[in-house]
Write an enzyme that holds these catalytic residues in place. Structure first.
Site, short mmCIF file in Angstrom:
data_model
loop_
_atom_site.label_atom_id
_atom_site.label_comp_id
_atom_site.label_asym_id
_atom_site.label_seq_id
_atom_site.Cartn_x
_atom_site.Cartn_y
_atom_site.Cartn_z
N GLU A 168 0.82 -1.21 0.00
CA GLU A 168 0.00 0.00 0.00
C GLU A 168 0.86 1.26 0.00
O GLU A 168 0.54 2.24 -0.67
CB GLU A 168 -0.95 0.00 1.20
CG GLU A 168 -2.13 -0.94 1.07
CD GLU A 168 -3.13 -0.49 0.02
OE1 GLU A 168 -3.06 0.68 -0.43
OE2 GLU A 168 -3.99 -1.30 -0.37
N GLU A 171 2.17 1.69 -3.52
CA GLU A 171 1.14 2.10 -4.46
C GLU A 171 0.76 3.57 -4.29
O GLU A 171 0.60 4.30 -5.27
CB GLU A 171 -0.11 1.23 -4.29
CG GLU A 171 0.06 -0.20 -4.77
CD GLU A 171 -1.17 -1.06 -4.54
OE1 GLU A 171 -1.16 -2.23 -4.95
OE2 GLU A 171 -2.15 -0.56 -3.92
N GLU A 172 0.61 4.02 -3.05
CA GLU A 172 0.11 5.37 -2.81
C GLU A 172 1.18 6.43 -2.90
O GLU A 172 0.90 7.58 -3.25
CB GLU A 172 -0.58 5.43 -1.44
CG GLU A 172 -1.86 4.62 -1.37
CD GLU A 172 -2.66 4.90 -0.12
OE1 GLU A 172 -2.22 5.73 0.72
OE2 GLU A 172 -3.74 4.30 0.04
#
Length: 281
Positions: A168, A171-172
């Site tokens: 995560e 990805e962010e």
């Protein structure tokens, strides 16, 4: 569980003569709890399927079977209605199949419920300047709120919590990280689709520092001083966020022990999380 080339097994059960004429039974595999599992694979006309199912349930009842699980792939959606008419109910669904269940005995239904929780993570990433990695979201609950928050996300099926946190963040924000510890977790109820939610706050060590935000979901991403993050008005006004911020702040000062991850057996796809201050594997 291996599956045969067909979902129908011919002539393997004899029912009482005054019942229906035996034309075949649905192929089933015994489960570990006194029930059976049927994994339908091949196309079948509902007019053929219904008497097969009825005969099969009759036979399973005579055999003292308990729960019946029938997995119908999406291409066999024509069999959903006749299955329900035979007393089955929905249990759960995925993108490519529907699972229906039926409890045969005249006793309380003991079949396990569908999954009750969604598992999420929040990633506490701090560099050697005591700056934390934070984002502002374009969508969802925090849309339009001027709040810096940790990168967050949902753990995928079959994914470890520690791996989900690393994914995560990447990805962010584009930041590479290494999982260190679980610092805390929170349970809430009646969240998305009425499910309960388990949210794990994970500490990660940054391996890179140049941010490349995920334009589709993230409005802004940057490193800010940890005190600036902790003292946000939103955190002060929402106790669970305040507690998480205080825990992370305490950890940043070296006076809080979280839970590290270790694989109990080599090659196994699972982790045990333990307090590294009190236990060494």
């Amino acid at each position: 569980m291996s599956s045969p080339s067909t979902s129908v097994s011919k002539g393997k059960t004899v029912l009482p003569a005054d019942k229906i004429q035996q034309i075949g039974l649905l192929y089933a595999v015994n489960d570990k709890y006194g029930g059976v599992m049927v994994d339908m694979k091949e196309p079948m006309d509902s007019h053929i399927y219904a008497p097969l199912l009825r005969a099969s349930v009759s036979q399973w009842r005579q055999q003292g079977k308990k729960g019946v699980w029938i997995k119908l792939p999406i291409q066999l959606a024509n069999l959903v209605e006749p299955t329900v008419k035979e007393g089955f109910r929905y249990h759960h669904a995925e993108s490519d199949y529907l699972m229906l269940v039926h409890w045969i005995p005249d006793s309380p239904d003991a079949l396990p419920a569908n999954a009750s929780h969604i598992v999420g993570i929040g990633a506490f990433v701090m560099n050697n300047k005591r700056e934390v990695l934070v984002v502002k979201e374009k969508h969802g609950y925090f849309e339009g709120k001027d709040v810096w928050k940790f990168p967050t996300g949902v753990v995928n099926q079959g994914e470890d919590i520690c791996a989900a946190a690393v994914r995560e963040v990447k990805e962010e924000t584009g930041i590479d990280t290494e999982f260190m510890e679980i610092l805390a977790f929170r349970q809430t109820h009646k969240q998305f689709l009425g499910k309960s939610d388990l949210f794990f706050v994970c500490m990660l060590r940054p391996l890179s520092f140049d941010i490349t935000k995920q334009d589709s979901e993230i409005k802004a991403a940057q490193w800010i001083p940890i005190d600036e993050y902790v003292n946000q008005t939103y955190n002060r006004e929402h106790k669970s966020f305040e507690y998480i911020a205080r825990i992370c702040s305490t950890k940043s000062q070296g006076s809080y022990g979280g839970f590290s991850a270790v694989r109990p057996s080599s090659g196994k796809q699972n982790y045990l999380y333990f307090n590294g201050q009190d236990f060494k594997p």
